[in-house]
Design a protein around this motif. Structure first.
Motif, mmCIF file in Angstrom:
data_model
loop_
_atom_site.group_PDB
_atom_site.id
_atom_site.type_symbol
_atom_site.label_atom_id
_atom_site.label_comp_id
_atom_site.label_asym_id
_atom_site.label_seq_id
_atom_site.Cartn_x
_atom_site.Cartn_y
_atom_site.Cartn_z
ATOM 1 N N MET A 1 0.831 -1.206 0.000
ATOM 2 C CA MET A 1 0.000 0.000 0.000
ATOM 3 C C MET A 1 0.872 1.265 0.000
ATOM 4 S SD MET A 1 -3.277 -0.527 2.358
ATOM 5 C CE MET A 1 -4.518 -1.712 1.932
ATOM 6 N N GLY A 2 2.040 1.172 -0.583
ATOM 7 C CA GLY A 2 2.917 2.329 -0.572
ATOM 8 C C GLY A 2 2.424 3.409 -1.511
ATOM 9 N N THR A 3 2.965 4.615 -1.370
ATOM 10 C CA THR A 3 2.568 5.706 -2.261
ATOM 11 C C THR A 3 3.260 5.522 -3.601
ATOM 12 O OG1 THR A 3 4.343 7.036 -1.359
ATOM 13 C CG2 THR A 3 2.182 7.337 -0.392
ATOM 14 N N ILE B 1 0.714 -5.755 4.256
ATOM 15 C CA ILE B 1 1.581 -5.775 5.451
ATOM 16 C C ILE B 1 2.994 -6.153 5.034
ATOM 17 C CG2 ILE B 1 1.944 -6.796 7.747
ATOM 18 C CD1 ILE B 1 -1.076 -7.574 7.669
ATOM 19 N N PHE B 2 3.109 -7.199 4.204
ATOM 20 C CA PHE B 2 4.433 -7.622 3.730
ATOM 21 C C PHE B 2 5.138 -6.470 3.009
ATOM 22 C CE2 PHE B 2 2.577 -12.184 3.122
ATOM 23 C CZ PHE B 2 2.707 -12.419 4.476
ATOM 24 N N GLY B 3 4.399 -5.841 2.090
ATOM 25 C CA GLY B 3 4.980 -4.751 1.296
ATOM 26 C C GLY B 3 5.412 -3.576 2.156
ATOM 27 N N PHE B 4 4.594 -3.222 3.139
ATOM 28 C CA PHE B 4 4.887 -2.080 4.018
ATOM 29 C C PHE B 4 6.179 -2.313 4.797
ATOM 30 C CE2 PHE B 4 4.431 -0.097 8.259
ATOM 31 C CZ PHE B 4 4.338 1.235 7.884
ATOM 32 N N ARG C 1 9.859 -0.359 4.213
ATOM 33 C CA ARG C 1 10.496 0.387 5.304
ATOM 34 C C ARG C 1 11.913 -0.128 5.584
ATOM 35 N NH1 ARG C 1 7.572 3.831 8.686
ATOM 36 N NH2 ARG C 1 6.150 4.961 7.322
ATOM 37 N N CYS C 2 12.084 -1.440 5.615
ATOM 38 C CA CYS C 2 13.400 -2.029 5.900
ATOM 39 C C CYS C 2 14.400 -1.728 4.785
ATOM 40 C CB CYS C 2 13.270 -3.536 6.112
ATOM 41 S SG CYS C 2 12.415 -3.974 7.641
ATOM 42 N N THR C 3 13.924 -1.757 3.536
ATOM 43 C CA THR C 3 14.795 -1.446 2.394
ATOM 44 C C THR C 3 15.257 0.008 2.460
ATOM 45 O OG1 THR C 3 13.622 -3.064 1.034
ATOM 46 C CG2 THR C 3 14.965 -1.455 -0.128
ATOM 47 N N GLU C 4 14.342 0.921 2.854
ATOM 48 C CA GLU C 4 14.705 2.345 2.981
ATOM 49 C C GLU C 4 15.707 2.564 4.119
ATOM 50 O OE1 GLU C 4 10.927 4.173 3.529
ATOM 51 O OE2 GLU C 4 10.427 4.199 1.388
ATOM 52 N N LYS C 5 15.557 1.796 5.204
ATOM 53 C CA LYS C 5 16.424 1.995 6.382
ATOM 54 C C LYS C 5 17.797 1.364 6.196
ATOM 55 C CE LYS C 5 16.131 2.226 11.368
ATOM 56 N NZ LYS C 5 15.306 2.015 12.572
ATOM 57 N N TRP C 6 17.835 0.172 5.577
ATOM 58 C CA TRP C 6 19.113 -0.525 5.389
ATOM 59 C C TRP C 6 19.329 -0.860 3.914
ATOM 60 C CZ3 TRP C 6 15.724 -2.511 9.334
ATOM 61 C CH2 TRP C 6 16.079 -2.127 10.636
ATOM 62 N N PRO C 7 19.507 0.181 3.066
ATOM 63 C CA PRO C 7 19.625 -0.081 1.624
ATOM 64 C C PRO C 7 20.876 -0.883 1.244
ATOM 65 C CG PRO C 7 20.148 2.209 2.125
ATOM 66 C CD PRO C 7 19.621 1.610 3.388
ATOM 67 N N GLY C 8 21.910 -0.857 2.103
ATOM 68 C CA GLY C 8 23.154 -1.559 1.772
ATOM 69 C C GLY C 8 23.206 -2.997 2.238
ATOM 70 N N SER C 9 22.171 -3.452 2.921
ATOM 71 C CA SER C 9 22.185 -4.807 3.471
ATOM 72 C C SER C 9 21.883 -5.842 2.394
ATOM 73 C CB SER C 9 21.149 -4.927 4.603
ATOM 74 O OG SER C 9 20.971 -6.275 4.964
ATOM 75 N N ARG C 10 22.820 -6.772 2.180
ATOM 76 C CA ARG C 10 22.597 -7.835 1.194
ATOM 77 C C ARG C 10 21.478 -8.771 1.648
ATOM 78 N NH1 ARG C 10 23.154 -8.388 -3.548
ATOM 79 N NH2 ARG C 10 23.924 -10.527 -3.596
#
Length: 484
Positions: free
Chosen positions: A1-3, A349-352, A356-365
């Motif tokens: 449900m992201g923008t 819920i999964f997408g949300f 959020r996690c991808t935005e916070k830790w973009p460098g995490s493999r």
């Protein structure tokens, strides 16, 4: 449900860019740069009916039995009117600042952000995602109860109606969870439109079978004990139980009408001409009135069939024993419907969380890395796997299943979800956004009666929540988790 932000994408043609610069729509694209929407009054009405008619219909005979012939249909009619009225307000909020030529909002949270902003966006998120989590737990309970009902139906058919036929629902919850873990890993789940169509057909099938069996039971001359006020104090229930059950039944009816969370998404499928808000209002009228007729039939005919002893779920409570194969088929339809419906509610819920996690830790493999899986005799990678997606989605399904195992109470859980989501998502936000959009003056006549409606619905929701919590507490006292 992201923008969504079309400016960030370079996939649009020169024709699209030109049409957007001119503030209009092209032959291929809409005014926001997306492909032309093709939804109509018919498709929107169908979506609404599909979203509303579901497992909530199963508890309506029980709800009418608690309230009786006067209050039961009156409460159904009241929820029907309020749901339709607030859905028309929500339809006008799809575009901002005005309903005809404003900017589109793609999700419920986007609408709240455009019209109200501030902390109310977070409140909306908590209400919406809390509701989605509750529904996935409720669906796990309902699906397992239906699977158990198939085994019990066959047991009664073989051993007679007097046999206890006690069967644990825990193994069936584990089976349901295993199916959901596999389905949760499918990328682009939203493209599996066939699953939604199957789910819609299933919901109509089991609702119609339940209604048909109720009519057959009434026509067969069964003399169920009914009354104007429902269950009788001193005969069926104690005085306090009568009050609490009446409150809980209001929550069950509220759950049966909940579709506000998907209204904006449905409206976002409509053509621009005529205006989306006008079509959506007509679709809401068609959808809600069709659903109400169906609910009144299921609730009232179910009450006439079972009387004050109506089971909490009229397809699994064994008011009907025969024909056992038809009851089996209806319960299989419920389970199949909820397999797909669980994913519809879980995917946002999964997408949300993943966004959020991808935005916070973009460098995490671990979070962002996609790993190709090769199968023997196939040159191309069969599919890709993301370890974070695998771990998080599996953990979510297991957690909701564990909660369902600890609290496997159909009526209480449905009532609580209905009470918790009805006020904020169906009443409060649509009214507040309408006041903000229409610039209604404080303490004016319109402002006053809208606020009175809002406060009255808050009181009703709190009463329904209290009844459902009391019902859950009562059930928990006499229930031993993980036992038959």
């Amino acid at each position: 449900m992201g923008t969504h932000d079309f400016n960030k994408s370079s996939i649009y043609s020169e024709e699209t860019k030109e049409s957007l610069e001119n503030g209009g729509a092209s032959k291929t694209f809409d005014d926001d740069g997306r492909l032309k929407r093709t939804g109509t009054l018919v498709t929107a009405s169908a979506h609404i009916i599909t979203a509303v008619i579901g497992s909530g219909v199963l508890s309506l005979a029980w709800a009418i039995a608690q309230l009786g012939w006067v209050a039961g249909p009156a409460v159904l009619a009241a929820f029907s009117f309020i749901t339709y009225f607030t859905s028309t307000l929500l339809a006008d909020s799809y575009r901002s600042p005005g309903p005809l030529h404003g900017t589109r909002n793609y999700t419920y949270m986007d609408v709240v952000r455009s019209h109200l902003g501030g902390y109310k966006v977070q409140l909306c998120g908590i209400a919406q995602y809390g509701n989605l989590v509750g529904v996935t737990i409720g669906y796990t309970i309902t699906a397992s109860i239906s699977m158990v009902a198939v085994k019990r139906s066959n047991c009664f058919h073989i051993h007679g109606h007097e046999d206890k036929c006690s069967i644990s629902n825990i193994p069936f919850m584990i089976i349901f969870a295993a199916i959901q873990i596999i389905l949760s890993q499918i990328p682009n789940f939203h493209k599996l439109s066939w699953l939604s169509i199957v789910a819609a057909v299933m919901s109509f099938a089991y609702s119609s079978i339940g209604l048909g069996l109720s009519i057959a039971k009434v026509a067969g001359g069964g003399h169920a004990r009914t009354s104007l006020t429902g269950t009788t104090v001193g005969v069926d229930v104690s005085g306090s139980d009568k009050v609490w059950r009446s409150f809980q039944s209001i929550g069950d009816i509220a759950f049966a009408y909940a579709y506000s969370t998907v209204l904006i998404e449905i409206q976002d499928t409509l053509k621009s001409n005529p205006s989306e808000s006008k079509v959506m209002k007509k679709a809401s009228l068609v959808g809600v009135s069709t659903t109400t007729v169906f609910y009144v039939l299921c609730g009232c005919v179910g009450y006439a069939a079972f009387g004050n002893d109506a089971p909490g779920n009229f397809l699994t409570g064994f008011g009907f024993y025969e024909p056992f194969w038809l009851i089996d088929f209806a319960n299989i339809c419920i389970a199949v419907h909820l397999v797909g419906a669980y994913q519809v509610f879980a995917q946002p819920i999964f997408g949300f969380v993943e966004k959020r996690c991808t935005e916070k830790w973009p460098g995490s493999r671990f979070i962002t890395g996609e790993h190709s899986i090769n199968l023997p005799l196939i040159d191309k990678p069969a599919f890709t796997i993301n370890f974070f997606r695998l771990a998080w989605r599996t953990a979510y399904v297991i957690l909701t299943s564990l909660i369902a195992m600890i609290f496997p109470f159909f009526n209480g859980f449905l009532g609580l979800i209905g009470a918790a989501s009805f006020y904020p998502l169906t009443v409060y936000f649509p009214i507040e956004m309408h006041i903000a959009q229409a610039k209604i003056r404080k303490y004016s006549f319109t402002w006053t009666w809208l606020k009175i409606l809002s406060w009255a619905c808050l009181v009703v929701s709190l009463i329904a929540a209290a009844g459902s919590i009391q019902g859950l507490a009562y059930d928990v006292k006499k229930y031993k988790p993980f036992k038959t």
